[in-house]
Design a protein around this motif. Structure first.
Motif, PDB file in Angstrom:
ATOM      1  N   GLU A   1     -39.409  72.229 -49.647  1.00 54.73           N
ATOM      2  CA  GLU A   1     -39.550  72.732 -51.019  1.00 54.73           C
ATOM      3  C   GLU A   1     -38.225  72.655 -51.769  1.00 54.73           C
ATOM      4  O   GLU A   1     -38.182  72.229 -52.928  1.00 54.73           O
ATOM      5  CB  GLU A   1     -40.065  74.174 -50.991  1.00 54.73           C
ATOM      6  N   ARG A   2     -37.130  73.067 -51.110  1.00 55.23           N
ATOM      7  CA  ARG A   2     -35.814  72.991 -51.755  1.00 55.23           C
ATOM      8  C   ARG A   2     -35.407  71.532 -51.990  1.00 55.23           C
ATOM      9  O   ARG A   2     -34.793  71.210 -53.010  1.00 55.23           O
ATOM     10  CB  ARG A   2     -34.766  73.683 -50.884  1.00 55.23           C
ATOM     11  N   TRP A   3     -35.766  70.667 -51.060  1.00 51.18           N
ATOM     12  CA  TRP A   3     -35.458  69.243 -51.217  1.00 51.18           C
ATOM     13  C   TRP A   3     -36.177  68.674 -52.439  1.00 51.18           C
ATOM     14  O   TRP A   3     -35.598  67.908 -53.214  1.00 51.18           O
ATOM     15  CB  TRP A   3     -35.852  68.504 -49.937  1.00 51.18           C
ATOM     16  N   LYS A   4     -37.426  69.045 -52.619  1.00 50.65           N
ATOM     17  CA  LYS A   4     -38.185  68.568 -53.775  1.00 50.65           C
ATOM     18  C   LYS A   4     -37.635  69.127 -55.088  1.00 50.65           C
ATOM     19  O   LYS A   4     -37.858  68.540 -56.153  1.00 50.65           O
ATOM     20  CB  LYS A   4     -39.660  68.936 -53.615  1.00 50.65           C
ATOM     21  N   GLU A   5     -36.915  70.247 -55.001  1.00 49.96           N
ATOM     22  CA  GLU A   5     -36.293  70.807 -56.196  1.00 49.96           C
ATOM     23  C   GLU A   5     -35.039  70.045 -56.610  1.00 49.96           C
ATOM     24  O   GLU A   5     -34.481  70.305 -57.679  1.00 49.96           O
ATOM     25  CB  GLU A   5     -35.940  72.275 -55.957  1.00 49.96           C
TER      26      GLU A   5
ATOM     27  N   TYR B   1     -21.170  67.275 -42.282  1.00 56.54           N
ATOM     28  CA  TYR B   1     -22.167  67.636 -43.287  1.00 56.54           C
ATOM     29  C   TYR B   1     -21.491  68.104 -44.575  1.00 56.54           C
ATOM     30  O   TYR B   1     -21.917  67.749 -45.680  1.00 56.54           O
ATOM     31  CB  TYR B   1     -23.072  68.760 -42.774  1.00 56.54           C
ATOM     32  N   ALA B   2     -20.455  68.931 -44.417  1.00 55.84           N
ATOM     33  CA  ALA B   2     -19.762  69.430 -45.603  1.00 55.84           C
ATOM     34  C   ALA B   2     -18.890  68.357 -46.241  1.00 55.84           C
ATOM     35  O   ALA B   2     -18.736  68.314 -47.464  1.00 55.84           O
ATOM     36  CB  ALA B   2     -18.909  70.648 -45.219  1.00 55.84           C
ATOM     37  N   TRP B   3     -18.342  67.471 -45.425  1.00 51.64           N
ATOM     38  CA  TRP B   3     -17.420  66.455 -45.943  1.00 51.64           C
ATOM     39  C   TRP B   3     -18.110  65.452 -46.850  1.00 51.64           C
ATOM     40  O   TRP B   3     -17.537  65.005 -47.852  1.00 51.64           O
ATOM     41  CB  TRP B   3     -16.761  65.730 -44.771  1.00 51.64           C
ATOM     42  N   ILE B   4     -19.353  65.067 -46.532  1.00 51.29           N
ATOM     43  CA  ILE B   4     -20.021  64.038 -47.333  1.00 51.29           C
ATOM     44  C   ILE B   4     -20.410  64.564 -48.705  1.00 51.29           C
ATOM     45  O   ILE B   4     -20.712  63.770 -49.611  1.00 51.29           O
ATOM     46  CB  ILE B   4     -21.266  63.477 -46.616  1.00 51.29           C
ATOM     47  N   GLY B   5     -20.415  65.871 -48.884  1.00 50.89           N
ATOM     48  CA  GLY B   5     -20.716  66.423 -50.200  1.00 50.89           C
ATOM     49  C   GLY B   5     -22.206  66.464 -50.488  1.00 50.89           C
ATOM     50  O   GLY B   5     -23.003  66.859 -49.650  1.00 50.89           O
ATOM     51  N   PHE B   6     -22.600  66.048 -51.693  1.00 48.62           N
ATOM     52  CA  PHE B   6     -23.967  66.108 -52.210  1.00 48.62           C
ATOM     53  C   PHE B   6     -24.364  67.552 -52.529  1.00 48.62           C
ATOM     54  O   PHE B   6     -23.754  68.508 -52.067  1.00 48.62           O
ATOM     55  CB  PHE B   6     -24.980  65.474 -51.241  1.00 48.62           C
ATOM     56  N   LYS B   7     -25.417  67.662 -53.308  1.00 47.19           N
ATOM     57  CA  LYS B   7     -25.902  68.960 -53.752  1.00 47.19           C
ATOM     58  C   LYS B   7     -26.600  69.658 -52.595  1.00 47.19           C
ATOM     59  O   LYS B   7     -27.539  69.118 -52.013  1.00 47.19           O
ATOM     60  CB  LYS B   7     -26.868  68.769 -54.928  1.00 47.19           C
ATOM     61  N   ASP B   8     -26.160  70.873 -52.264  1.00 43.82           N
ATOM     62  CA  ASP B   8     -26.729  71.565 -51.110  1.00 43.82           C
ATOM     63  C   ASP B   8     -27.040  73.016 -51.432  1.00 43.82           C
ATOM     64  O   ASP B   8     -26.589  73.562 -52.434  1.00 43.82           O
ATOM     65  CB  ASP B   8     -25.795  71.477 -49.902  1.00 43.82           C
ATOM     66  N   THR B   9     -27.817  73.626 -50.563  1.00 50.16           N
ATOM     67  CA  THR B   9     -28.157  75.042 -50.692  1.00 50.16           C
ATOM     68  C   THR B   9     -28.505  75.584 -49.321  1.00 50.16           C
ATOM     69  O   THR B   9     -28.900  74.825 -48.417  1.00 50.16           O
ATOM     70  CB  THR B   9     -29.347  75.244 -51.650  1.00 50.16           C
ATOM     71  N   GLY B  10     -28.354  76.869 -49.149  1.00 52.44           N
ATOM     72  CA  GLY B  10     -28.655  77.516 -47.880  1.00 52.44           C
ATOM     73  C   GLY B  10     -29.934  78.327 -47.957  1.00 52.44           C
ATOM     74  O   GLY B  10     -30.282  78.878 -49.008  1.00 52.44           O
ATOM     75  N   VAL B  11     -30.618  78.419 -46.824  1.00 50.14           N
ATOM     76  CA  VAL B  11     -31.842  79.216 -46.698  1.00 50.14           C
ATOM     77  C   VAL B  11     -31.631  80.199 -45.553  1.00 50.14           C
ATOM     78  O   VAL B  11     -31.503  79.772 -44.394  1.00 50.14           O
ATOM     79  CB  VAL B  11     -33.070  78.330 -46.432  1.00 50.14           C
ATOM     80  N   PRO B  12     -31.587  81.494 -45.819  1.00 48.46           N
ATOM     81  CA  PRO B  12     -31.351  82.468 -44.748  1.00 48.46           C
ATOM     82  C   PRO B  12     -32.497  82.463 -43.727  1.00 48.46           C
ATOM     83  O   PRO B  12     -33.665  82.291 -44.080  1.00 48.46           O
ATOM     84  CB  PRO B  12     -31.286  83.807 -45.481  1.00 48.46           C
ATOM     85  N   PHE B  13     -32.150  82.637 -42.459  1.00 48.30           N
ATOM     86  CA  PHE B  13     -33.166  82.761 -41.416  1.00 48.30           C
ATOM     87  C   PHE B  13     -32.595  83.574 -40.263  1.00 48.30           C
ATOM     88  O   PHE B  13     -31.383  83.725 -40.119  1.00 48.30           O
ATOM     89  CB  PHE B  13     -33.630  81.382 -40.929  1.00 48.30           C
ATOM     90  N   VAL B  14     -33.491  84.113 -39.454  1.00 49.22           N
ATOM     91  CA  VAL B  14     -33.118  84.907 -38.291  1.00 49.22           C
ATOM     92  C   VAL B  14     -33.345  84.055 -37.039  1.00 49.22           C
ATOM     93  O   VAL B  14     -34.437  83.500 -36.851  1.00 49.22           O
ATOM     94  CB  VAL B  14     -33.948  86.203 -38.210  1.00 49.22           C
ATOM     95  N   VAL B  15     -32.331  83.944 -36.215  1.00 43.66           N
ATOM     96  CA  VAL B  15     -32.437  83.163 -34.985  1.00 43.66           C
ATOM     97  C   VAL B  15     -33.362  83.878 -34.005  1.00 43.66           C
ATOM     98  O   VAL B  15     -33.177  85.059 -33.712  1.00 43.66           O
ATOM     99  CB  VAL B  15     -31.049  82.958 -34.351  1.00 43.66           C
ATOM    100  N   GLU B  16     -34.369  83.163 -33.526  1.00 43.83           N
ATOM    101  CA  GLU B  16     -35.293  83.743 -32.572  1.00 43.83           C
ATOM    102  C   GLU B  16     -34.714  83.688 -31.159  1.00 43.83           C
ATOM    103  O   GLU B  16     -33.761  82.961 -30.892  1.00 43.83           O
ATOM    104  CB  GLU B  16     -36.631  82.992 -32.615  1.00 43.83           C
ATOM    105  N   GLU B  17     -35.314  84.449 -30.264  1.00 40.07           N
ATOM    106  CA  GLU B  17     -34.875  84.448 -28.876  1.00 40.07           C
ATOM    107  C   GLU B  17     -35.294  83.152 -28.192  1.00 40.07           C
ATOM    108  O   GLU B  17     -36.348  82.593 -28.481  1.00 40.07           O
ATOM    109  CB  GLU B  17     -35.479  85.636 -28.117  1.00 40.07           C
ATOM    110  N   ARG B  18     -34.438  82.704 -27.298  1.00 35.56           N
ATOM    111  CA  ARG B  18     -34.774  81.518 -26.517  1.00 35.56           C
ATOM    112  C   ARG B  18     -35.929  81.850 -25.589  1.00 35.56           C
ATOM    113  O   ARG B  18     -35.885  82.838 -24.862  1.00 35.56           O
ATOM    114  CB  ARG B  18     -33.547  81.059 -25.720  1.00 35.56           C
TER     115      ARG B  18
END
Length: 328
Positions: free
Chosen positions: A110-114, A184-201
């Motif tokens: 969804e964020r990619w399509k935005e 990932y950070a070096w190449i640049g481009f428009k980015d955004t973060g999506v918060p998530f909770v790491v699940e248990e292995r």
């Protein structure tokens, strides 16, 4: 096969117990997004039956493929191999242990399509880690922000979606000592973060020991900063200044009060201290020289032993045919 809309790269190393549970959760998510998808497992020299379980899944679902290394080359190299073989307009990188929830991929798309070219999962909670590990992680990010060439988003890891143009740039980076978070950070481009909770292995154990994490952190700083080299230049100036000041002090003291018997303890401590400084500085220089040596040898980044499913049709790997071994 027609080019897929979405590719999912999953590095695996001795993750046989997680293959089936992962596919049970991942495939429904992908089918809700699009019918044109592919999953590429990158088997990083597993010694269990991980590859056989992937092969079994691929027989029932041809959109699932795999690239198998001839030995263990490391997760960073496995990610690079996955990017070489992925054909989708967008590529998702995730782990196989279900700590990266597959349902988040829908939000990524969804964020990619935005209009975002890179969408990364942003970890919001580290309560499952020990206090020592959290402390070292915090220290690493502070050091990287202070001395690195770029800034890393807090809580961001490999769990992310990358647009095709970003994938092509990453594929063009052929360096051997890879620190993907920095790339990932070096190449640049428009980015955004999506918060998530790491699940248990669910199954298995983590492959990241404290020693490997420390080495990985040092590789990250060394790959994006020359600060470890500059430190010894500054330290040399400080020690030289201190030695001149000490020489002046003893000269004045001798002229005013005469000489006294020098002590061996102070001499031994001084010799050991400066010997340690010299050895550490040589070690840091050696680390950078070793990286130069690895680059100029121009060995392939990885060696493919076998391809399964859709990945077998891809011939755009960075490894030349001379280094490939394919089973019948």
């Amino acid at each position: 096969m027609a080019s897929p809309k979405l590719s999912v790269i999953i590095p695996v190393h001795n993750e046989s117990a997680n293959i089936a549970p992962l596919c049970e959760r991942l495939l429904p998510v992908l089918n809700r997004i699009t019918s044109m998808w592919e999953v590429i497992f990158v088997d990083d020299g597993s010694r269990d039956d991980t590859l056989e379980r992937i092969r079994a899944v691929s027989r029932t679902e041809p959109r699932i493929g795999a690239v198998s290394f001839s030995r263990n080359f490391g997760k960073e190299t496995a990610i690079a191999a996955g990017l070489d073989h992925a054909r989708g307009e967008a590529v998702v990188i995730m782990d196989a242990d279900l700590q990266h929830p597959p349902e988040m991929i829908e939000t990524f798309v969804e964020r990619w399509k935005e209009g975002y070219d890179m969408v990364y999962g942003q970890r919001t909670d580290r309560s499952d880690e020990t206090r020592v590990k959290r402390g070292f992680a915090h220290l690493f990010y502070r050091l990287f922000a202070r001395f690195g060439e770029i800034e890393l988003p807090p809580g961001a890891g490999d769990f992310r979606l990358i647009d095709r143009k970003g994938v092509e740039v990453l594929r063009a980076l052929g360096e051997k000592a890879r620190f993907s978070k920095g790339l990932y950070a070096w190449i640049g481009f428009k980015d955004t973060g999506v918060p998530f909770v790491v699940e248990e292995r669910r199954f298995g154990t983590t492959k990241w020991s404290f020693r490997k994490l420390f080495r990985f952190a040092f590789d990250g700083i060394a790959a994006f900063s020359t600060a470890p080299l500059r430190v010894w230049t500054y330290l040399g100036f400080v020690i030289s200044f201190m030695s001149i000041a000490t020489a002046i002090y003893f000269m004045v003291r001798t002229l005013l009060f005469g000489t006294d018997l020098p002590g061996f303890p102070s001499l031994i401590v001084s010799v050991m201290f400066f010997s340690g400084i010299q050895l550490m500085s040589l070690g840091i220089i050696g680390e950078y020289v070793g990286r130069i040596f690895a680059e100029v040898k121009r060995r392939p980044l990885y060696v493919v032993a076998e391809r399964i499913g859709g990945a077998a049709e891809v011939s755009t790997s960075l490894v030349s045919d001379d280094f490939r071994y394919r089973r019948a």
